[in-house]
Each structure stands twice: as C-alpha cells, then as structure tokens.
Design an enzyme around this catalytic site. Structure first.
Site, PDB file in Angstrom:
ATOM      1  CG  HIS A 192      75.541  54.091   4.304  1.00 33.95           C
ATOM      2  ND1 HIS A 192      75.467  54.924   5.340  1.00 33.95           N
ATOM      3  CD2 HIS A 192      75.787  52.887   4.806  1.00 33.95           C
ATOM      4  CE1 HIS A 192      75.123  53.925   6.456  1.00 33.95           C
ATOM      5  NE2 HIS A 192      75.472  52.957   6.125  1.00 33.95           N
ATOM      6  CD  GLU A 229      75.679  46.422  14.809  1.00 33.15           C
ATOM      7  OE1 GLU A 229      75.989  45.572  14.003  1.00 33.15           O
ATOM      8  OE2 GLU A 229      75.219  47.780  14.464  1.00 33.15           O
TER       9      GLU A 229
HETATM   10 ZN   LIG Z   1      73.282  46.383  10.638  1.00 34.13          ZN
END
Ligand SMILES: [Zn+2]
Length: 470
Positions: free
Chosen positions: A328, A199
């Site tokens: 997703h 991240e």
């Molecule tokens: Zn990512």
C-alpha cells in the site's frame, strides 16, 4: 524483500513527495495528509484516533508481553525480556498480523480445535462451496441472492490457462446495473474462507447502494467499506457458527476455548492496530515535510518500534528505505481505512448482536465473541438501511442508524476482548512476563556514523507508558 521492494524505490521518493504536494495544493489542501484525512470529513479525527489508541494501549501491551514471553520459550536469547520483538519471529513479513504464531503460543494447547482447514479438506470443500456458503450467510440476513452477473463475471479460482493473474483478492463494481465481481485465488482454508466473507462485504455494499446517484455510490468512508465483510466474518468464524454448518463436531463453550479463540482473533486484529496506525502516521509526516531526507528510514522504524514494540530482524540503515516494501505504500493507497474498519467492525458487531438477541451487555454470562447474527432479519435490516445510504450522508449519520452513536469508539472492541485482557493480565503476573519495552532503536549510517535522532524522545515515551503499567 525489503531491499528489493523498498530500497529500490528510494530514487523516486522525492518526485513522489513533490507530486503528492502539488496534487494536494491543487485541491486546496496543505498536504497529502490533509487530502487523505478529508475522506473522513472530521477535523478531530487525528485526536479521536489518539484517544482510541490510549484506550487500547494497556491491552495491547499485555498481548505483546505474553507473546514475547511465549516466544522466548522457543527462541531463548534471541529475544530480550524487555526489548522490542524481532519481527521475523511473528509469522508475517510486516508483523502486521501475528496469527501464524497461534499454534506456537496458544494459551490452552489441549483445548485447541483440530483445525477448520483440515475439516474443510476432509469434507471436500471447493471454492464454489465457500462462496455459496458465504452468500447463504448474507441471504439469511434478509439480503438478496447474488445476481447472475456476479457468477458470470467473477474469477474465484486461479485460471489454469497460464495467463498472468494477480491473486490478491479484489471486489469490483462496474457501475452498471448489477455488474459486480470478485477476483481471487481461493484456497481451501479457513483464512481464505474469511477472505471470501470480506470480499463479499464489498459486493453487497455495491449492490445495496447501486440506486444512489453515481457520486454517492461509495462507502460512507473507506473504513466502512472494509468493515462490512469483516463484521459478518466475526459471526461466521465463531465456533457456534462453525458447529451450525457442520465444520465443528463438538461445541461446548467454556472459558479455555473462549480464551483461545479470543487470543487467535487478537493476534490477527489487535496486533494490526498499531501497525496500521504507524503506517499512515509515518506517511502523514512525510507528506507534511516533517521528516528530513536523511531520516526517512530511521523515522519509519522509530515509529514502528514505538507503536508496536517490534524491530527489524537485522539493523537497517539510513541508506535503506523500507516502508515501500509494504504494497500500500508503494501503490500510494491510504491505509487508515483498515484501522478505521478494525475499530468500526466491533461497534457494528455489538449493535447487530444486541438486535439479533445474541448478546446482552448486562448479563455477565453473555459474550460478544460468541455472538452469531446468522439468520437475524432484524440485524440484517439495520445493516441494509445503513449500507443502502452509500456516501449520500456523512458517515456519522450512517453509523448512527446501526449503532445509535456518531463517533468512532474503541469501547466495543475492548468489551469484546475483555475476557482475554483479564486472562493476560493474570497470566503475565504469574509468569513474571515484563510489560512494555525499552527502545533499542538506533539511526545508523552504513558508513558507521551514528546519529541518535529522537532517541531521547522514545525513552521518554517509554517511561510514560511503563509508569502507567508496572
Ligand atoms: Zn477489502
């Protein structure tokens, strides 16, 4: 899960495909597939990917063979010696990462480290400490400390006030000054530690390209954005680095430890490659109208089996619809970015390691998997130059800055895993583990009518693969 999160969306699929086509056409693309692929600004991308897969395939097959043979020691008849692996035995609901079966299948169990997570707990690690350590890694590469806004805007632990909170890690760019933030429910574990690195890669990319005009404040392509944090995690997760930060008491690199570590990384990153590839190949086929409506589900499992050599735990039928059980897919997020990131990060890593003087490709005793670019200003500066460009130039220009190359290539990944590939080939020969798999795929209807779509094609594919290996 597949029934509830996948099949339940079946009724909306035709509408989704119709809207997807309409949106693509309005943007002058023939289908949603071309619209997604446009991000990569390269008409030859699909061919490039096919070539990359051909290069990786022999290694993947060895890994698959070893895993199936090892699991057979536990599950016996449950697993056939030459068939696809039942995916519920691979430690992940989508079989996209197999790292959870590492303990069960470790090449050298006696050399297994006691576990970073245990050590982190023993040393009273906190979420804040993990974030500070990750920041310190980036700073050691000559990047700036995180802005005050990051610490004010981020949620690094799950709020305890009972509000609804989605724990899936997320890095945010507010497109205002240096306003960036991470939202994640950090756990004290090695896995979570590397997610922090991942991240934070997004965050540093945001910060490095923040002076670009707004349209260029994005990754060179989506894959770049996902690769940044991962490439630093490749260094940070080495035993060498863990030793430096006091999480590993003894560190003596030897062949057995090296094979164990490479195997763990391969379970996470190499098992992922065919998964991610088939997920978008499948959707491209749907978007292009190449799949008949009564074969939507069959096609999915057929592609999954052919790419990864896995099968669902129970027979799935035409009436089911399983692909959207992956987040997703139901959230309409392109997935190729993760595949591209998994290839690119090894290209980045190799070049950065050479710059850092941590890897010498001409020295047989130098291993890419043991390189830690920590504290290398030279490697850090090359990253900074590449990342600061954002989307202002085509991605091959960005890639060239760090690596001197203008195309994606699997050669760095193959170089990284070479010691493991050699070991697997030897081991599989010794144990007589079969390599490759026979298709068990059947396209069945719940009413019992069988229709063997494409079964012939799969067998032909399998034969070509096998001829190359046996
Ligand atoms: Zn990512």
């Amino acid at each position: 899960w597949y029934d509830l999160a996948g099949t339940a969306t079946r009724k909306d699929l035709e509408t989704y495909l119709q809207l997807n086509k309409e949106a693509a056409n309005l943007n002058n693309f023939t289908s949603g597939a071309e619209m997604w692929l446009n991000d990569y600004e390269d008409d030859t991308l699909e061919v490039q990917l096919e070539n990359i897969f051909e290069e990786i395939r022999p290694f993947y097959l060895q890994l698959h063979a070893y895993v199936r043979h090892s699991l057979k020691q536990t599950y016996g008849e449950e697993i056939s010696e030459d068939g696809p692996i039942p995916m519920h035995l691979l430690g992940n609901m989508w079989a996209q990462s197999w790292v959870n079966i590492y303990d069960q299948t470790t090449p050298y169990p006696n050399k297994q480290s006691k576990g970073l997570t245990k050590e982190m707990l023993a040393q009273n690690y906190t979420a804040l400490k993990m974030f500070k350590l990750a920041e310190e890694f980036y700073v050691s590469l000559n990047m700036s400390a995180l802005p005050q806004a990051f610490w004010e805007l981020s949620y690094i632990e799950k709020p305890t006030d009972g509000r609804e909170f989605i724990c899936h890690g997320f890095a945010n760019d507010f497109f205002k000054n240096s306003d960036v933030a991470i939202k994640m429910c950090t756990r004290i574990s090695a896995e979570s530690f590397f997610t922090v690195f991942h991240e934070m890669g997004h965050i540093y990319y945001y910060l490095l390209y923040k002076n670009q005009p707004i349209a260029y404040r994005d990754g060179a392509n989506h894959g770049f954005h996902e690769a940044v944090g991962d490439v630093f995690a490749l260094s940070a997760s080495t035993s060498k680095h863990m030793h430096k930060i006091g999480l590993l008491k003894n560190y003596e690199p030897d062949e057995e430890t090296r094979v164990n570590e490479l195997y763990r990384t391969a379970l996470r990153k190499v098992a992922f490659l065919p998964f991610s590839y088939s997920l978008d190949q499948y959707r491209w086929a749907l978007f292009r109208g190449e799949v008949k409506s009564d074969e939507y589900n069959c096609k999915f499992w057929q592609m999954r089996e052919s790419a990864s050599g896995i099968k669902p735990p129970v027979q799935r039928y035409k009436e089911d619809f399983d692909a959207p059980a992956k987040y997703h897919v139901s959230a309409d997020v392109e997935y190729l970015r993760y595949l591209v990131a998994h290839i690119l990060q090894f290209q980045f890593h190799k070049s950065a390691c050479i710059l850092a003087g941590e890897y010498d490709p001409n020295n047989p005793n130098s291993y890419l998997s043991e390189c830690d670019i920590y504290q290398s200003t030279k490697a850090g500066n090359a990253f900074k130059e590449m990342l600061s460009m954002g989307l202002s130039k085509p991605w091959p220009d960005a890639l060239e800055i760090l690596t001197g190359q203008r195309t994606m290539s699997a050669s760095a990944l193959m170089e990284y895993f070479k010691p493991l590939q050699d070991w697997l080939e030897k081991k599989n020969k010794e144990t007589g583990a079969q390599v490759g798999w026979k298709s068990e795929f059947k396209c069945l209807s719940k009413s019992g009518a069988e229709k063997p779509i494409g079964a012939g094609i799969i067998i032909v594919l399998f034969v070509t693969i096998c001829v190359g290996m046996v």
